[in-house]
Design a protein around this motif. Structure first.
Motif, mmCIF file in Angstrom:
data_model
loop_
_atom_site.group_PDB
_atom_site.id
_atom_site.type_symbol
_atom_site.label_atom_id
_atom_site.label_comp_id
_atom_site.label_asym_id
_atom_site.label_seq_id
_atom_site.Cartn_x
_atom_site.Cartn_y
_atom_site.Cartn_z
ATOM 1 N N THR A 163 0.823 -1.213 0.000
ATOM 2 C CA THR A 163 0.000 0.000 0.000
ATOM 3 C C THR A 163 0.856 1.263 0.000
ATOM 4 O OG1 THR A 163 -0.104 -0.278 2.383
ATOM 5 C CG2 THR A 163 -2.063 -0.906 1.139
ATOM 6 N N LEU A 164 2.169 1.128 0.164
ATOM 7 C CA LEU A 164 3.067 2.282 0.190
ATOM 8 C C LEU A 164 4.108 2.133 -0.909
ATOM 9 C CD1 LEU A 164 4.207 2.212 3.939
ATOM 10 C CD2 LEU A 164 2.111 3.196 3.017
ATOM 11 N N ALA A 165 4.709 3.246 -1.299
ATOM 12 C CA ALA A 165 5.868 3.165 -2.198
ATOM 13 C C ALA A 165 6.883 4.218 -1.787
ATOM 14 C CB ALA A 165 5.446 3.385 -3.645
ATOM 15 N N CYS A 166 8.164 3.855 -1.900
ATOM 16 C CA CYS A 166 9.241 4.788 -1.598
ATOM 17 C C CYS A 166 10.186 4.874 -2.786
ATOM 18 C CB CYS A 166 10.039 4.330 -0.376
ATOM 19 S SG CYS A 166 9.056 4.356 1.122
ATOM 20 N N ALA A 167 10.922 5.987 -2.860
ATOM 21 C CA ALA A 167 11.876 6.179 -3.958
ATOM 22 C C ALA A 167 13.242 5.648 -3.560
ATOM 23 C CB ALA A 167 11.970 7.665 -4.281
ATOM 24 N N SER A 168 13.987 5.186 -4.574
ATOM 25 C CA SER A 168 15.387 4.815 -4.335
ATOM 26 C C SER A 168 16.223 5.296 -5.510
ATOM 27 C CB SER A 168 15.543 3.311 -4.128
ATOM 28 O OG SER A 168 15.326 2.628 -5.343
ATOM 29 N N SER A 169 17.528 5.472 -5.241
ATOM 30 C CA SER A 169 18.472 5.784 -6.315
ATOM 31 C C SER A 169 19.766 5.067 -5.966
ATOM 32 C CB SER A 169 18.692 7.291 -6.434
ATOM 33 O OG SER A 169 19.081 7.829 -5.192
ATOM 34 N N GLY A 170 20.397 4.438 -6.978
ATOM 35 C CA GLY A 170 21.551 3.603 -6.666
ATOM 36 C C GLY A 170 21.125 2.543 -5.666
ATOM 37 N N GLU A 171 21.898 2.411 -4.628
ATOM 38 C CA GLU A 171 21.583 1.404 -3.603
ATOM 39 C C GLU A 171 20.756 1.995 -2.457
ATOM 40 O OE1 GLU A 171 23.011 -2.036 -3.699
ATOM 41 O OE2 GLU A 171 22.946 -1.189 -5.725
ATOM 42 N N GLN A 172 20.460 3.281 -2.562
ATOM 43 C CA GLN A 172 19.892 3.966 -1.383
ATOM 44 C C GLN A 172 18.385 4.179 -1.459
ATOM 45 O OE1 GLN A 172 21.887 7.698 -0.610
ATOM 46 N NE2 GLN A 172 20.910 7.805 1.393
ATOM 47 N N LEU A 173 17.706 3.833 -0.384
ATOM 48 C CA LEU A 173 16.274 4.135 -0.279
ATOM 49 C C LEU A 173 16.099 5.515 0.351
ATOM 50 C CD1 LEU A 173 15.052 0.676 0.771
ATOM 51 C CD2 LEU A 173 13.682 2.157 -0.686
ATOM 52 N N HIS A 174 15.101 6.255 -0.160
ATOM 53 C CA HIS A 174 14.840 7.600 0.376
ATOM 54 C C HIS A 174 13.429 7.582 0.958
ATOM 55 C CE1 HIS A 174 18.406 8.870 -1.806
ATOM 56 N NE2 HIS A 174 17.938 8.174 -2.827
ATOM 57 N N PHE A 175 13.350 7.249 2.235
ATOM 58 C CA PHE A 175 12.021 7.025 2.807
ATOM 59 C C PHE A 175 11.193 8.307 2.915
ATOM 60 C CE2 PHE A 175 14.076 3.104 4.099
ATOM 61 C CZ PHE A 175 13.091 2.183 3.777
ATOM 62 N N ALA A 176 11.853 9.467 2.954
ATOM 63 C CA ALA A 176 11.066 10.716 3.041
ATOM 64 C C ALA A 176 10.413 11.058 1.707
ATOM 65 C CB ALA A 176 11.960 11.857 3.513
ATOM 66 N N VAL A 177 10.840 10.368 0.635
ATOM 67 C CA VAL A 177 10.230 10.566 -0.688
ATOM 68 C C VAL A 177 9.325 9.364 -0.920
ATOM 69 C CG1 VAL A 177 10.643 10.986 -3.131
ATOM 70 C CG2 VAL A 177 12.355 11.707 -1.437
ATOM 71 N N GLY A 178 8.055 9.521 -0.619
ATOM 72 C CA GLY A 178 7.189 8.345 -0.660
ATOM 73 C C GLY A 178 5.751 8.673 -0.988
ATOM 74 N N LEU A 179 5.015 7.601 -1.237
ATOM 75 C CA LEU A 179 3.577 7.674 -1.552
ATOM 76 C C LEU A 179 2.822 7.020 -0.401
ATOM 77 C CD1 LEU A 179 1.245 8.065 -3.676
ATOM 78 C CD2 LEU A 179 1.806 5.765 -4.503
ATOM 79 N N TRP A 180 1.883 7.771 0.182
ATOM 80 C CA TRP A 180 1.219 7.332 1.423
ATOM 81 C C TRP A 180 -0.289 7.396 1.261
ATOM 82 C CZ3 TRP A 180 5.539 5.934 3.718
ATOM 83 C CH2 TRP A 180 6.692 6.664 3.480
ATOM 84 N N PRO A 181 -1.026 6.330 1.664
ATOM 85 C CA PRO A 181 -2.491 6.364 1.575
ATOM 86 C C PRO A 181 -3.099 7.045 2.809
ATOM 87 C CG PRO A 181 -1.761 4.187 2.285
ATOM 88 C CD PRO A 181 -0.524 5.024 2.146
ATOM 89 N N ILE A 182 -4.154 7.832 2.600
ATOM 90 C CA ILE A 182 -4.746 8.495 3.772
ATOM 91 C C ILE A 182 -5.412 7.479 4.707
ATOM 92 C CG2 ILE A 182 -5.057 10.746 2.632
ATOM 93 C CD1 ILE A 182 -8.081 10.108 2.684
ATOM 94 N N SER A 183 -5.666 6.268 4.192
ATOM 95 C CA SER A 183 -6.265 5.235 5.060
ATOM 96 C C SER A 183 -5.343 4.871 6.232
ATOM 97 C CB SER A 183 -6.573 3.979 4.239
ATOM 98 O OG SER A 183 -5.385 3.517 3.638
ATOM 99 N N LEU A 184 -4.045 5.217 6.148
ATOM 100 C CA LEU A 184 -3.127 4.867 7.244
ATOM 101 C C LEU A 184 -2.935 5.999 8.258
ATOM 102 C CD1 LEU A 184 -0.244 2.759 5.635
ATOM 103 C CD2 LEU A 184 -2.153 2.002 7.043
ATOM 104 N N ARG A 185 -3.748 7.073 8.132
ATOM 105 C CA ARG A 185 -3.483 8.230 8.999
ATOM 106 C C ARG A 185 -3.700 7.905 10.481
ATOM 107 N NH1 ARG A 185 -8.254 8.378 6.900
ATOM 108 N NH2 ARG A 185 -10.029 9.161 8.064
ATOM 109 N N GLN A 186 -4.736 7.110 10.775
ATOM 110 C CA GLN A 186 -5.009 6.789 12.171
ATOM 111 C C GLN A 186 -3.898 5.913 12.763
ATOM 112 O OE1 GLN A 186 -7.352 8.390 13.667
ATOM 113 N NE2 GLN A 186 -6.802 7.449 15.641
#
Ligand SMILES: Nc1nc2c(ncn2[C@@H]2O[C@H](COP(=O)(O)OP(=O)(O)OP(=O)(O)O)[C@@H](O)[C@H]2O)c(=O)[nH]1
Length: 206
Positions: A125-148
């Motif tokens: 339900t989530l997606a995050c960006a990566s470049s090279g070997e590194q994940l960038h968790f602050a660059v992500g796609l978040w569903p509003i269903s997880l707000r609670q």
């Protein structure tokens, strides 16, 4: 592509920049914050800027500035929560938020589309960006269903890292090349600032 609210995370303290607020530094005739917002805005249904504390320090912006909905400097997860809650309250029917830190000036023009694509092709339900070997968790796609879920975790536990929260739910990964330059290069220190200016000049010459 499903309609998506973009949030530029600008709630940090800029400690490594030696006392200057890095998001207010001049970049291409704009502030760094404005520059990043302008790169992300065309990809989104609407855009907000997330602050922590005094929102007026950013001056007049063509986007709403929304301060953290939970008190204290709880880090970028608080900014993601704020954007999820804002979207639920102000954009009925929009179910997705994409986050980008305000110190990431080369954010790609296909970011939102590729995050949705990666998530759609996975069981997550989530997606995050990566470049090279590194994940960038602050660059992500978040569903509003997880707000609670996110609010409870921030208020009731001491988990503060986006990575820990994303791992609890599982995430898809959308990858970018690091050549000719890393699209997720981010500015933390005065040296990074100099590097960003060099990268910008190289980008102009291409
Ligand atoms: N909403 C919110 N965002 C934060 C907070 N702390 C950091 N961020 C954001 O999270 C992203 C990553 O922050 P860092 O670069 O690690 O931290 P920073 O505070 O900006 O800089 P340093 O003080 O040098 O660590 C940036 O987009 C920050 O604006 C916070 O307490 N609330």
């Amino acid at each position: 592509m499903p309609p998506t609210v973009g949030v530029v995370l600008a709630g940090g303290l800029s400690r490594r920049m030696g006392g200057q607020d890095k998001v207010l530094l001049a970049f291409e005739g704009l502030t760094l914050l404005e520059y990043v917002a302008q790169r992300l805005a065309p990809q989104c249904e609407s855009l907000i800027v997330n602050a922590n504390g005094e929102p007026r320090r950013f001056g007049t912006l063509p986007f709403p500035v929304v301060t953290d909905s939970v008190a204290g400097h709880l880090g970028p997860l608080a900014g993601i929560l704020t954007a999820l809650e804002w979207t639920q309250a102000h954009r009925p029917g929009v179910e997705w938020v994409v986050s980008v830190p305000a110190d990431t000036p080369f954010v790609p023009s296909d970011l939102v589309g590729r995050l949705h694509e990666a998530r759609g092709e996975s069981r997550h339900t989530l997606a995050c960006a990566s470049s090279g070997e590194q994940l960038h968790f602050a660059v992500g796609l978040w569903p509003i269903s997880l707000r609670q879920d996110l609010r409870e975790m921030l208020v009731k536990s001491d988990i503060r890292s986006i990575r820990d929260w994303a791992k609890r739910h599982g995430y898809a990964e959308a990858s970018w090349h690091t050549e000719p330059r890393d699209p997720f290069f981010n500015i933390n220190t005065p040296d990074d600032w100099v590097t960003a200016k060099v990268l910008l000049q190289q980008e102009r010459r291409r």
